[in-house]
Design a protein around this motif. Sequence first.
Motif, PDB file in Angstrom:
ATOM      1  N   UNK A 225      12.231  -9.579  -2.220  1.00 42.30           N
ATOM      2  CA  UNK A 225      11.749 -10.735  -1.786  1.00 42.30           C
ATOM      3  C   UNK A 225      12.796 -11.645  -1.113  1.00 42.30           C
ATOM      4  N   UNK A 226      12.570 -11.925   0.238  1.00 39.65           N
ATOM      5  CA  UNK A 226      13.773 -12.415   0.954  1.00 39.65           C
ATOM      6  C   UNK A 226      13.639 -14.030   1.367  1.00 39.65           C
ATOM      7  N   UNK A 227      14.670 -14.589   1.882  1.00 37.75           N
ATOM      8  CA  UNK A 227      14.762 -15.962   2.207  1.00 37.75           C
ATOM      9  C   UNK A 227      14.660 -15.772   3.822  1.00 37.75           C
ATOM     10  N   UNK A 228      14.702 -16.892   4.637  1.00 34.57           N
ATOM     11  CA  UNK A 228      14.436 -16.879   5.986  1.00 34.57           C
ATOM     12  C   UNK A 228      15.900 -16.338   6.663  1.00 34.57           C
ATOM     13  N   UNK A 229      16.847 -16.290   5.791  1.00 37.37           N
ATOM     14  CA  UNK A 229      18.098 -15.633   6.584  1.00 37.37           C
ATOM     15  C   UNK A 229      18.372 -14.139   6.053  1.00 37.37           C
ATOM     16  N   UNK A 230      17.260 -13.429   5.494  1.00 34.59           N
ATOM     17  CA  UNK A 230      17.366 -12.216   5.093  1.00 34.59           C
ATOM     18  C   UNK A 230      17.904 -11.818   3.672  1.00 34.59           C
ATOM     19  N   UNK A 231      18.410 -12.988   3.011  1.00 39.55           N
ATOM     20  CA  UNK A 231      19.086 -12.778   1.472  1.00 39.55           C
ATOM     21  C   UNK A 231      18.031 -12.213   0.920  1.00 39.55           C
ATOM     22  N   UNK A 232      18.321 -11.612  -0.286  1.00 41.17           N
ATOM     23  CA  UNK A 232      17.494 -10.889  -1.077  1.00 41.17           C
ATOM     24  C   UNK A 232      17.387 -11.952  -2.440  1.00 41.17           C
ATOM     25  N   UNK A 233      15.989 -12.433  -2.451  1.00 44.17           N
ATOM     26  CA  UNK A 233      15.875 -13.490  -3.649  1.00 44.17           C
ATOM     27  C   UNK A 233      15.516 -12.925  -5.036  1.00 44.17           C
ATOM     28  N   UNK A 234      14.967 -11.723  -4.812  1.00 42.07           N
ATOM     29  CA  UNK A 234      14.382 -11.309  -6.189  1.00 42.07           C
ATOM     30  C   UNK A 234      14.125  -9.600  -5.821  1.00 42.07           C
ATOM     31  N   UNK A 235      14.322  -8.686  -6.480  1.00 50.11           N
ATOM     32  CA  UNK A 235      13.969  -7.330  -6.555  1.00 50.11           C
ATOM     33  C   UNK A 235      13.057  -7.106  -7.487  1.00 50.11           C
ATOM     34  N   UNK A 236      11.872  -6.314  -7.248  1.00 49.76           N
ATOM     35  CA  UNK A 236      10.933  -5.920  -8.349  1.00 49.76           C
ATOM     36  C   UNK A 236      10.651  -4.548  -8.277  1.00 49.76           C
ATOM     37  N   UNK A 237      10.408  -3.847  -9.185  1.00 47.20           N
ATOM     38  CA  UNK A 237      10.076  -2.428  -9.221  1.00 47.20           C
ATOM     39  C   UNK A 237       8.731  -2.182  -9.609  1.00 47.20           C
TER      40      UNK A 237
ATOM     41  N   UNK B 198       0.720  -1.310   0.061  1.00 46.49           N
ATOM     42  CA  UNK B 198       0.003   0.026  -0.175  1.00 46.49           C
ATOM     43  C   UNK B 198       1.027   1.165   0.021  1.00 46.49           C
ATOM     44  N   UNK B 199       0.325   2.195  -0.940  1.00 48.55           N
ATOM     45  CA  UNK B 199       0.958   3.462  -0.714  1.00 48.55           C
ATOM     46  C   UNK B 199       0.076   4.639  -0.169  1.00 48.55           C
ATOM     47  N   UNK B 200       0.673   5.344   0.634  1.00 54.37           N
ATOM     48  CA  UNK B 200      -0.152   6.437   1.445  1.00 54.37           C
ATOM     49  C   UNK B 200       0.685   7.619   1.188  1.00 54.37           C
ATOM     50  N   UNK B 201       0.011   8.443   0.626  1.00 49.88           N
ATOM     51  CA  UNK B 201       0.517  10.196   0.373  1.00 49.88           C
ATOM     52  C   UNK B 201       0.253  10.900   1.447  1.00 49.88           C
ATOM     53  N   UNK B 202       1.306  11.172   2.289  1.00 53.22           N
ATOM     54  CA  UNK B 202       0.912  12.153   3.417  1.00 53.22           C
ATOM     55  C   UNK B 202       1.360  13.587   3.050  1.00 53.22           C
ATOM     56  N   UNK B 203       1.655  13.771   1.985  1.00 51.03           N
ATOM     57  CA  UNK B 203       1.942  15.077   1.389  1.00 51.03           C
ATOM     58  C   UNK B 203       0.862  16.027   0.949  1.00 51.03           C
ATOM     59  N   UNK B 204       1.100  17.084   0.164  1.00 48.34           N
ATOM     60  CA  UNK B 204       0.103  17.899  -0.202  1.00 48.34           C
ATOM     61  C   UNK B 204      -0.100  18.099  -1.654  1.00 48.34           C
ATOM     62  N   UNK B 205       0.674  17.251  -2.326  1.00 47.53           N
ATOM     63  CA  UNK B 205       0.650  17.386  -3.930  1.00 47.53           C
ATOM     64  C   UNK B 205       0.447  15.879  -4.240  1.00 47.53           C
ATOM     65  N   UNK B 206      -0.104  15.882  -5.540  1.00 48.94           N
ATOM     66  CA  UNK B 206      -0.089  14.530  -6.155  1.00 48.94           C
ATOM     67  C   UNK B 206       1.382  14.015  -6.582  1.00 48.94           C
ATOM     68  N   UNK B 207       1.410  12.696  -6.231  1.00 44.97           N
ATOM     69  CA  UNK B 207       2.860  12.305  -6.243  1.00 44.97           C
ATOM     70  C   UNK B 207       2.918  10.946  -7.215  1.00 44.97           C
ATOM     71  N   UNK B 208       3.775  10.535  -8.037  1.00 46.56           N
ATOM     72  CA  UNK B 208       4.117   9.165  -8.662  1.00 46.56           C
ATOM     73  C   UNK B 208       5.345   8.722  -7.972  1.00 46.56           C
ATOM     74  N   UNK B 209       5.257   7.426  -7.414  1.00 56.03           N
ATOM     75  CA  UNK B 209       5.842   6.700  -6.645  1.00 56.03           C
ATOM     76  C   UNK B 209       6.780   5.580  -7.533  1.00 56.03           C
ATOM     77  N   UNK B 210       7.975   5.335  -7.407  1.00 59.64           N
ATOM     78  CA  UNK B 210       8.776   4.206  -7.856  1.00 59.64           C
ATOM     79  C   UNK B 210       9.068   3.537  -6.893  1.00 59.64           C
ATOM     80  N   UNK B 211       8.903   2.301  -6.421  1.00 58.38           N
ATOM     81  CA  UNK B 211       8.991   1.319  -5.403  1.00 58.38           C
ATOM     82  C   UNK B 211       9.851   0.061  -5.768  1.00 58.38           C
ATOM     83  N   UNK B 212      10.772  -0.047  -5.027  1.00 54.63           N
ATOM     84  CA  UNK B 212      11.431  -1.413  -5.041  1.00 54.63           C
ATOM     85  C   UNK B 212      11.181  -2.379  -4.106  1.00 54.63           C
ATOM     86  N   UNK B 213      10.691  -3.339  -4.301  1.00 55.31           N
ATOM     87  CA  UNK B 213      10.452  -4.468  -3.098  1.00 55.31           C
ATOM     88  C   UNK B 213      11.140  -5.801  -3.447  1.00 55.31           C
TER      89      UNK B 213
END
Length: 318
Positions: A115-127, A98-113
Motif C-alpha cells: 500500500x503506497x502514498x502519493x509519492x510511491x512510498x510503501x506504507x504497509x506490506x501485507x501477505x 485477482x489471481x489468474x492461473x495461466x499454467x497447466x497445473x494447480x498452484x498455490x500463490x503467496x502474494x505480497x501487496x
Amino acid sequence: MRRPAPLRQALGRTVPFLSALAATALLLTACGTEHDGAGNTGVGGSESPARTQVDDPGKDGVRVTSLTLPSPSPSPTRSYSGSADSLPKDSGIVAAYEVVNKGTETLTYTVIITFMSADGGAMANQTVTVRDVGPGKTVRGTVRAGVLPLTTPRVTGAKVLEVTKVPSNEAPAAAGTCPASGIRVSADRGDAAMGLRVVGLHLDNCGTRDYSVDGYPVLELLDDNLQHVDGIKILDGGGGIAPGGVNDKPAGPVTLKPGESALATLVWRNTTQFGTAVNVPYVRVRAKAGAAPVIVTPNLDLGTTGKLGVTAWRSAED
C-alpha cells in the motif's frame, strides 16, 4: 366526546421536548466531528468509503484491481493524548486483487501487496496465500492494510510487490492443518546480519504416531521456473559458512512424538566477488530420503559463493 386540546396548550406541552432536542444539537455542533486513526468519522456524521480502480499491471497473473479508502483521510484530524482514541486503529483500507492461473497445473500463490502514498512510498506490506488455483481459473479476494501509525501519510494506491507460486501438492500446509503424512515442513523468515543469512526449517509432527529422522534434510535448489539449479555445493553443517555462528550439533537420530518439533538451519553468505551472482528463490525439502517433498521460498541470495550450508535436524527443545 372529548375535545382536542387547544393549539396553544398542545404547543406548551411540546416546548420542553423541543428545547432538549435543540440543546443536544447545540452540544454536538460545539464538539465538532471527530475522526479516528482510520479516517472514520465519529460523532457528528460519517462518510462512505470510496472505491477506486487501480491501474496495476501485476506480476505472474496477479494484480490489484481496486482500492477502497475511508473518507476523508486515513490520517487523524485530532489527537486524544492519554485516551484510548489515541491508539492506532484499523485503517479501513482494503485492496481487491485477482489471481489468474495461466499454467497447466494447480498452484498455490503467496502474494505480497504493498500500500503506497502519493509519492510511491510503501506504507504497509501485507501477505496473502491463495491456495489451489486450478489451470485457467481466476480467484478474487481482498486484503486489508491493517493498523497504520497515526503519522502515516495518506494511502493512495496499491500494487503487487512479489509473487511466489508452487504446485499445490508441494505447498507448505496451511497454518492449523496437518497433511495426510502427519508431518508439516515449513521455513521461517530468517535473519540477516553482516552478510550472513540464516533461515530455519521446521519439522512438526502433527500426526498421531512417532516420526524419526536421522541426519540432514534432503534439499534441491530450484529457479524461478522450479527447475533444478546446478553449480551450488550443499554442505553438511554450517561450519563451512559461519564457524561457531549457528547451532551446529552433530547429526544423529531424532524421534518426534506427536506434537513435537525439530529444527534445521540453512546458512549462507551473499558475498559477491568474481563471477555471476546466483539467486535461488525456491528449495524443495524432504525431511528425509523418500519423504513427501515440500517447496519453501527462502530466496537464497548466494552471491558468487557457490555454497549453502544446512545443519542436521535437532529437537526444537535443544
